[in-house]
Write a protein that holds these residues in place. Structure first.
Motif, PDB file in Angstrom:
ATOM      1  N   VAL A 586      37.102  20.557  -3.609  1.00  0.00           N
ATOM      2  CA  VAL A 586      36.465  20.453  -4.921  1.00  0.00           C
ATOM      3  C   VAL A 586      35.907  19.053  -5.161  1.00  0.00           C
ATOM      4  O   VAL A 586      34.981  18.865  -5.950  1.00  0.00           O
ATOM      5  CB  VAL A 586      37.486  20.819  -6.025  1.00  0.00           C
ATOM      6  N   CYS A 587      36.458  18.063  -4.472  1.00  0.00           N
ATOM      7  CA  CYS A 587      36.107  16.671  -4.754  1.00  0.00           C
ATOM      8  C   CYS A 587      34.643  16.354  -4.446  1.00  0.00           C
ATOM      9  O   CYS A 587      33.981  15.636  -5.202  1.00  0.00           O
ATOM     10  CB  CYS A 587      37.011  15.724  -3.965  1.00  0.00           C
ATOM     11  N   VAL A 622      31.082   6.215  -8.757  1.00  0.00           N
ATOM     12  CA  VAL A 622      32.211   7.110  -8.497  1.00  0.00           C
ATOM     13  C   VAL A 622      33.127   6.496  -7.436  1.00  0.00           C
ATOM     14  O   VAL A 622      32.658   6.063  -6.380  1.00  0.00           O
ATOM     15  CB  VAL A 622      31.723   8.493  -8.010  1.00  0.00           C
ATOM     16  N   ILE A 623      34.411   6.443  -7.740  1.00  0.00           N
ATOM     17  CA  ILE A 623      35.421   6.005  -6.775  1.00  0.00           C
ATOM     18  C   ILE A 623      36.253   7.225  -6.396  1.00  0.00           C
ATOM     19  O   ILE A 623      36.852   7.866  -7.256  1.00  0.00           O
ATOM     20  CB  ILE A 623      36.340   4.918  -7.362  1.00  0.00           C
ATOM     21  N   VAL A 624      36.254   7.563  -5.121  1.00  0.00           N
ATOM     22  CA  VAL A 624      37.073   8.671  -4.624  1.00  0.00           C
ATOM     23  C   VAL A 624      38.287   8.082  -3.914  1.00  0.00           C
ATOM     24  O   VAL A 624      38.145   7.325  -2.949  1.00  0.00           O
ATOM     25  CB  VAL A 624      36.284   9.580  -3.664  1.00  0.00           C
ATOM     26  N   GLU A 634      35.046  10.837   4.188  1.00  0.00           N
ATOM     27  CA  GLU A 634      34.335  12.076   4.491  1.00  0.00           C
ATOM     28  C   GLU A 634      33.828  12.740   3.216  1.00  0.00           C
ATOM     29  O   GLU A 634      32.753  13.345   3.196  1.00  0.00           O
ATOM     30  CB  GLU A 634      35.250  13.036   5.258  1.00  0.00           C
ATOM     31  N   THR A 635      34.574  12.605   2.135  1.00  0.00           N
ATOM     32  CA  THR A 635      34.174  13.212   0.867  1.00  0.00           C
ATOM     33  C   THR A 635      32.899  12.594   0.313  1.00  0.00           C
ATOM     34  O   THR A 635      32.035  13.293  -0.222  1.00  0.00           O
ATOM     35  CB  THR A 635      35.312  13.075  -0.166  1.00  0.00           C
ATOM     36  N   ASN A 641      26.022   5.572  -4.508  1.00  0.00           N
ATOM     37  CA  ASN A 641      26.751   5.098  -5.682  1.00  0.00           C
ATOM     38  C   ASN A 641      28.200   5.603  -5.705  1.00  0.00           C
ATOM     39  O   ASN A 641      28.759   5.871  -6.770  1.00  0.00           O
ATOM     40  CB  ASN A 641      26.037   5.532  -6.967  1.00  0.00           C
ATOM     41  N   ALA A 642      28.782   5.763  -4.522  1.00  0.00           N
ATOM     42  CA  ALA A 642      30.166   6.219  -4.435  1.00  0.00           C
ATOM     43  C   ALA A 642      30.933   5.346  -3.451  1.00  0.00           C
ATOM     44  O   ALA A 642      30.381   4.872  -2.459  1.00  0.00           O
ATOM     45  CB  ALA A 642      30.233   7.680  -3.998  1.00  0.00           C
ATOM     46  N   THR A 643      32.216   5.140  -3.735  1.00  0.00           N
ATOM     47  CA  THR A 643      33.074   4.299  -2.906  1.00  0.00           C
ATOM     48  C   THR A 643      34.338   5.074  -2.551  1.00  0.00           C
ATOM     49  O   THR A 643      34.894   5.786  -3.392  1.00  0.00           O
ATOM     50  CB  THR A 643      33.472   3.004  -3.647  1.00  0.00           C
TER      51      THR A 643
END
Length: 691
Positions: A586-587, A622-624, A634-635, A641-643
């Motif tokens: 879902v992430c 976005v921070i995962v 991998e996500t 704009n994601a880390t």
């Protein structure tokens, strides 16, 4: 009173099961009869105790005095920390104090000793020429731990419908001596050799982690059974043989031996770069370069995991709850976890509690993530007793006293610690109410704003210097006093530090890990600090610093961050952050959706959720965060704009740190973790959380 040659022995008060003594009656006899001129000891006063492994009368028979009053003693010995009210003025104390790593829970005890102008020697700090601890109970923990677990194994298999020879074995404390316990295990082994084990539970494989004294002690008991040791790489072959492993045995539906397998860190992880072999030094310095493999290559073949290896949060877990769930779904033969290290919430995530000697087991069911105190029903039995050596109190005390009696005379007769041998001098944390130079770092660490950051990270910015950098230190920081040297360098240059994280080693072989936020108002000063820190470590090609034989220090330097001025802060455009916890299926779509929200495309539902009336919002960052960095990476693959970050939500300091950087938190973790995240959000005054 210091150095008067009068020794006191405390009545242990930390736990009802603590029956060990620092000196046995036979040790006291040799010290007293040897004469003060030779031993440095003129009197020994023993506090009365009705639970001590050696009765008061035995001490009295060899010339000791029995009295509650230890006011005449210059040196007072114990095993565990005494109650604070037992500390007397102007005395020297020796016991396992658990204070030299600035453990907050034991600071009141240290403060009391300092206030009473006392001296403190810590057994844990008495090390030999090669850095090995001289006073330790590791093997006894391993021995008692495995005996106890074999006892529980018999009960567990009975509840599963199998009668085994283990059922006749008692717990360690039920035997009058270690020899008696071993004789009982040998008897069980003889029954296995003659009558065998039910084929339905075989091959019965015990996996031992680590090769230190704890593991050796556990293996010592295991070897009393008819056994074969299997190389980790050969485990699949053992199970492939399975039904063919012993045709004669199969004919009678019995198997006549058990199997052991010893694994170390090279069997638990592998380099993310498959072309590179395992490198232990690199793994300790850069655990983020490695992926866990224990759950894939070892655990599927284990019946019992005997965990004897120290673990730190920066390393992958031995087994996570999620991995256990998957293993059980696939029919793994695992029946129990014997966690002798007793690291709560550590390398075995499901071990969330300590157990007691009189109630050594709990049951964990991975399928529904539930805990029970009985041994009936589905799941695994787990043991995590934290004072195992006292189950063999007689032998453990004899072993301990054999070593302590060699130098207790020095501690009892010396007034000036400069006259002590170096290994004893270095074990002195405080002398006459003052911390010794080697341990001056303790209040410095406590005065860092770790607690303030963890409770309110939003306010931590006000304490920062203009230039700040995150420095990660690992190695023998405390037992080799390298933390002192590092802090000296920072303060001497005029810089400041905040202790962000501190994971401490629990044995002479285990390394410690600390993260320091180092700051300075002048970049040249910060550069000087970094240069000085790197000078006490050996550089490597990966921007870090590996162990050298002299210092055993590893160093990882982050990026310099420059604080914005107030004017810059006022003119900086507003940035919105979202923290997604988890890396399941879902992430990724959630991260894609949120990262696509920008200045001209912010949907009304998002502005409403933020309770923001602004017409425009900047791009959402976005921070995962995942327990395993690889999953997070991998996500976010292909998402601008994601880390990706590595995060264990049990690590509250790190969790608070990431929550402080965002306005929205989305938890896609198992339901049991939601309450942890929700409480952190409330403490951080983040009222926008999605689950």
């Amino acid at each position: 009173m210091l150095g008067n040659g009068v020794v006191g022995i405390l009545s242990e008060s930390s736990n009802k099961w603590e029956r060990r003594v620092p000196l046995t009656p036979s040790h006291c006899a040799r010290l007293l009869h040897g004469g003060k001129d030779k031993t440095g000891i003129s009197r020994i006063i023993v506090q009365p105790s009705t639970k001590r492994i050696h009765h008061d009368a035995l001490y009295q028979d060899v010339g000791c005095e029995i009295s509650d009053d230890l006011s005449d003693c210059g040196l007072i010995l114990g095993i565990k920390q005494p109650k604070i009210e037992m500390i007397l003025p102007d005395k020297a104390y020796a016991f396992f104090s658990h204070t030299h790593k600035a453990q907050k829970e034991n600071m009141p005890l240290l403060d009391k000793i300092l206030a009473e102008r006392g001296s403190l020697y810590d057994y844990e700090l008495i090390v030999g020429e090669h850095g090995a601890r001289l006073l330790a109970f590791g093997k006894f923990a391993g021995r008692a731990g495995l005996v106890d677990f074999l006892h529980g194994l018999g009960l567990r298999y009975l509840s599963l419908g199998y009668s085994t020879p283990f059922l006749s074995l008692g717990e360690s404390y039920m035997y009058s001596s270690l020899a008696a316990a071993k004789a009982a295990v040998i008897s069980v082994g003889e029954e296995i050799a003659s009558q065998g084990l039910p084929a339905g539970i075989c091959p019965l494989v015990f996996v031992f982690t680590g090769s230190g004294n704890v593991s050796l002690g556990a293996q010592e008991v295991f070897k009393l059974l008819p056994h074969s040791f299997v190389d980790p790489n050969k485990l699949p072959e053992l199970f492939k043989m399975g039904k063919d492993v012993s045709q004669p045995a199969r004919a009678s539906n019995r198997v006549f031996q058990v199997y052991g397998c010893v694994v170390t860190c090279q069997d638990m992880v592998q380099n993310k770069d498959s072309t590179k072999p395992f490198d232990k030094a690199d793994y300790y310095a850069h655990p983020e370069h490695y992926n866990p493999i224990f759950h894939e290559r070892i655990a599927p073949y284990a019946s019992v995991i005997v965990n004897c290896m120290y673990w730190e949060k920066r390393f992958p877990r031995l087994l996570s709850n999620e991995q256990l769930q998957e293993l059980m779904r696939k029919g793994c033969p695992l029946v129990g976890l014997c966690d002798i290290t007793c690291d709560i919430g550590g390398s075995l995530e499901c071990v969330n509690q300590t157990t007691s000697i009189d109630s050594p087991f709990f049951r964990y069911d991975p399928c529904n993530n539930s805990y029970s105190q009985d041994l009936e029903g589905s799941g695994l039995i787990c043991s995590s007793v934290d004072i195992l050596p006292t189950e063999f109190a007689k032998e453990a005390s004899q072993h301990f006293g054999d070593i302590l009696s060699e130098f207790v005379g020095y501690l009892a007769s010396t007034i000036d610690i400069k006259q002590l041998p170096s290994h004893l001098r270095r074990a002195c944390i405080a002398h006459r109410g003052v911390l010794t130079s080697l341990y001056e770092y303790i209040p410095r660490m406590l005065k860092s704003d770790t607690e303030e950051i963890s409770e309110n990270p939003e306010n931590s910015q006000s304490n920062k210097k203009k230039y700040n950098i995150l420095v990660s230190l690992s190695g023998h920081l405390f037992d080799k006093f390298l933390i002192n040297e590092a802090l000296d360098i920072i303060e001497a240059a005029g810089g400041s530090f905040h202790l962000v994280k501190c994971q401490v080693g629990q044995s002479s072989k285990a390394m410690s890990y600390s993260e320091l936020e180092v700051g300075a108002d002048d970049k040249a000063v910060l550069d000087q600090i970094i240069d000085s820190l790197t000078s006490i470590a050996k550089p490597n090609e990966n921007n870090g610093f590996l162990d050298n034989q002299t210092n055993k220090l590893s160093l990882i330097i982050g990026k310099v961050q420059e604080m914005e001025t107030e004017k810059e802060n006022r003119t900086t455009e507003r940035k919105t952050g979202v923290l997604i916890l988890g890396a399941g299926r879902v992430c990724q779509p959630a991260a894609k959706l949120l990262a696509s929200i920008g200045t001209n495309s912010s949907p009304q539902w998002y502005k409403t959720f933020l309770q923001d009336d602004s017409e425009e919002l900047n791009d959402v960052h976005v921070i995962v965060a995942s327990l395993y960095l690889k999953d997070a990476e991998e996500t976010i693959e292909g998402i601008p704009n994601a880390t990706a970050v590595q995060l264990d939500v049990q690590d509250h300091v790190s969790l608070f740190n990431y929550i402080s950087q965002v306005e929205v938190v989305i938890s896609l973790l198992p339901p049991s973790c939601h309450i942890i995240v929700a409480n952190a959000c409330l403490e951080m005054k983040r009222q926008r959380m999605l689950v």
